[in-house]
Scaffold this motif. Sequence first.
Motif, mmCIF file in Angstrom:
data_model
loop_
_atom_site.group_PDB
_atom_site.id
_atom_site.type_symbol
_atom_site.label_atom_id
_atom_site.label_comp_id
_atom_site.label_asym_id
_atom_site.label_seq_id
_atom_site.Cartn_x
_atom_site.Cartn_y
_atom_site.Cartn_z
ATOM 1 N N ASP A 1 0.845 -1.181 0.000
ATOM 2 C CA ASP A 1 0.000 0.000 0.000
ATOM 3 C C ASP A 1 0.889 1.243 0.000
ATOM 4 O O ASP A 1 1.700 1.429 0.881
ATOM 5 N N THR A 2 0.719 2.109 -0.982
ATOM 6 C CA THR A 2 1.603 3.263 -1.096
ATOM 7 C C THR A 2 0.907 4.544 -0.682
ATOM 8 O O THR A 2 1.366 5.635 -0.991
ATOM 9 N N GLY A 3 -0.210 4.464 0.028
ATOM 10 C CA GLY A 3 -0.924 5.642 0.486
ATOM 11 C C GLY A 3 -0.314 6.207 1.758
ATOM 12 O O GLY A 3 0.726 5.757 2.240
ATOM 13 N N VAL A 4 -0.988 7.235 2.318
ATOM 14 C CA VAL A 4 -0.567 7.838 3.576
ATOM 15 C C VAL A 4 -0.972 6.897 4.712
ATOM 16 O O VAL A 4 -2.118 6.445 4.761
ATOM 17 N N SER A 5 -0.038 6.624 5.594
ATOM 18 C CA SER A 5 -0.274 5.684 6.686
ATOM 19 C C SER A 5 -0.192 6.404 8.025
ATOM 20 O O SER A 5 0.751 7.166 8.262
ATOM 21 N N GLN A 6 -1.179 6.162 8.888
ATOM 22 C CA GLN A 6 -1.172 6.783 10.209
ATOM 23 C C GLN A 6 -1.281 5.718 11.290
ATOM 24 O O GLN A 6 -2.029 4.746 11.146
ATOM 25 N N ASN A 7 -0.548 5.933 12.377
ATOM 26 C CA ASN A 7 -0.590 5.022 13.517
ATOM 27 C C ASN A 7 -0.565 5.810 14.828
ATOM 28 O O ASN A 7 0.109 6.843 14.912
ATOM 29 N N PRO A 8 -1.286 5.317 15.846
ATOM 30 C CA PRO A 8 -2.245 4.210 15.777
ATOM 31 C C PRO A 8 -3.553 4.653 15.120
ATOM 32 O O PRO A 8 -3.737 5.827 14.856
ATOM 33 N N CYS B 1 2.759 9.716 11.277
ATOM 34 C CA CYS B 1 2.256 9.744 9.904
ATOM 35 C C CYS B 1 3.390 9.419 8.951
ATOM 36 O O CYS B 1 4.451 10.048 9.002
ATOM 37 N N ASP B 2 3.164 8.455 8.070
ATOM 38 C CA ASP B 2 4.102 8.150 6.987
ATOM 39 C C ASP B 2 3.458 8.596 5.681
ATOM 40 O O ASP B 2 2.467 8.009 5.248
ATOM 41 N N PRO B 3 4.012 9.618 5.051
ATOM 42 C CA PRO B 3 3.394 10.137 3.827
ATOM 43 C C PRO B 3 3.706 9.252 2.628
ATOM 44 O O PRO B 3 4.491 8.310 2.722
ATOM 45 N N ILE B 4 3.088 9.587 1.510
ATOM 46 C CA ILE B 4 3.464 8.956 0.241
ATOM 47 C C ILE B 4 4.929 9.329 -0.015
ATOM 48 O O ILE B 4 5.313 10.495 0.147
ATOM 49 N N SER B 5 5.720 8.368 -0.422
ATOM 50 C CA SER B 5 7.179 8.496 -0.328
ATOM 51 C C SER B 5 7.764 9.701 -1.074
ATOM 52 O O SER B 5 8.675 10.340 -0.586
ATOM 53 N N GLU B 6 7.273 10.044 -2.223
ATOM 54 C CA GLU B 6 7.888 11.151 -2.956
ATOM 55 C C GLU B 6 7.289 12.520 -2.608
ATOM 56 O O GLU B 6 7.726 13.538 -3.135
ATOM 57 N N HIS B 7 6.322 12.550 -1.713
ATOM 58 C CA HIS B 7 5.662 13.806 -1.381
ATOM 59 C C HIS B 7 6.520 14.629 -0.436
ATOM 60 O O HIS B 7 6.929 14.161 0.637
ATOM 61 N N GLN C 1 -3.901 17.087 -2.099
ATOM 62 C CA GLN C 1 -3.476 16.389 -0.890
ATOM 63 C C GLN C 1 -4.203 15.054 -0.771
ATOM 64 O O GLN C 1 -5.392 14.941 -1.065
ATOM 65 N N HIS C 2 -3.452 14.067 -0.313
ATOM 66 C CA HIS C 2 -3.989 12.731 -0.087
ATOM 67 C C HIS C 2 -3.966 12.465 1.411
ATOM 68 O O HIS C 2 -2.924 12.621 2.044
ATOM 69 N N PHE C 3 -5.107 12.030 1.924
ATOM 70 C CA PHE C 3 -5.243 11.864 3.365
ATOM 71 C C PHE C 3 -5.022 10.425 3.805
ATOM 72 O O PHE C 3 -5.343 9.481 3.077
ATOM 73 N N GLY C 4 -4.495 10.293 5.018
ATOM 74 C CA GLY C 4 -4.442 9.000 5.668
ATOM 75 C C GLY C 4 -5.766 8.700 6.357
ATOM 76 O O GLY C 4 -6.686 9.531 6.366
ATOM 77 N N ASP C 5 -5.859 7.501 6.946
ATOM 78 C CA ASP C 5 -7.090 7.059 7.607
ATOM 79 C C ASP C 5 -7.374 7.822 8.902
ATOM 80 O O ASP C 5 -8.486 7.770 9.412
ATOM 81 N N GLY C 6 -6.358 8.493 9.439
ATOM 82 C CA GLY C 6 -6.559 9.258 10.652
ATOM 83 C C GLY C 6 -6.286 8.462 11.912
ATOM 84 O O GLY C 6 -6.282 7.220 11.907
ATOM 85 N N THR C 7 -6.030 9.189 12.998
ATOM 86 C CA THR C 7 -5.933 8.607 14.338
ATOM 87 C C THR C 7 -7.058 9.204 15.160
ATOM 88 O O THR C 7 -7.148 10.430 15.301
ATOM 89 N N ARG C 8 -7.909 8.328 15.690
ATOM 90 C CA ARG C 8 -9.026 8.807 16.509
ATOM 91 C C ARG C 8 -8.579 8.825 17.952
ATOM 92 O O ARG C 8 -8.228 7.781 18.510
ATOM 93 N N LEU C 9 -8.589 9.990 18.584
ATOM 94 C CA LEU C 9 -8.160 10.157 19.972
ATOM 95 C C LEU C 9 -9.373 10.357 20.869
ATOM 96 O O LEU C 9 -10.207 11.228 20.593
#
Lengths: 111, 112
Positions: free
Chosen positions: B1-8, B23-29, B101-109
């Motif tokens: 998966d090469t999208g934006v990744s968020q943890n947790p 947050c891990d962005p799309i690699s070339e962004h 802009q491309h968004f990640g799934d988010g972190t719900r706090l």
Amino acid sequence: RKEVEQDPGPFNVPEGATVAFNCTYSNSASQSFFWYRQDCRKEPKLLMSVYSSGNEDGRFTAQLNRASQYISLLIRDSKLSDSATYLCVVSRTGAGNMLTFGGGTRLMVKP
Amino acid sequence: DTGVSQNPRHKITKRGQNVTFRCDPISEHNRLYWYRQTLGQGPEFLTYFQNEAQLEKSRLLSDRFSAERPKGSFSTLEIQRTEQGDSAMYLCASSLINQPQHFGDGTRLSIL
């Protein structure tokens, strides 16, 4: 007053209906305009950019009126899968392209 | 998966605790943005980076909030001494300059 204003809805429409959403923005320096779609508890996803000349993508048509600072989205032949919140978004190139979102308009398409 | 990744994806903590999101962005962004979204509202801009430089911060970003992007790749957002009002979805987005802009799934706090 919010910088981007939208009717929160919900808009309840039957399948196959045509529905239109409107949005107004207050910052005349805004340069780029978008509609994002957000499903419940998911991230926003870009639906389409909005250009001054108006643009169409399949069943979706977006219009921009810079003089009135008004943006619209028209959805034709609504599908059940169109049910979501539609976010009107503006940005200014000189501000790092930070996005300013409206509160969203909720659409529910029913069978 | 090469999208934006968020943890947790979800974080539940007691008031007063510190939390950190990644947050891990799309690699070339080269641009990376943080937004916050509360229930029934649209996302609100918090801060953004161009490569490793933090170029703008919203007034929403109080002194309890700090964000870093040390090597111009992943970013962290830390909230110290959390308060009830910090409960929200924290969204990360990335882009190339002047591109969507491309968004990640988010972190719900959730603050107890």
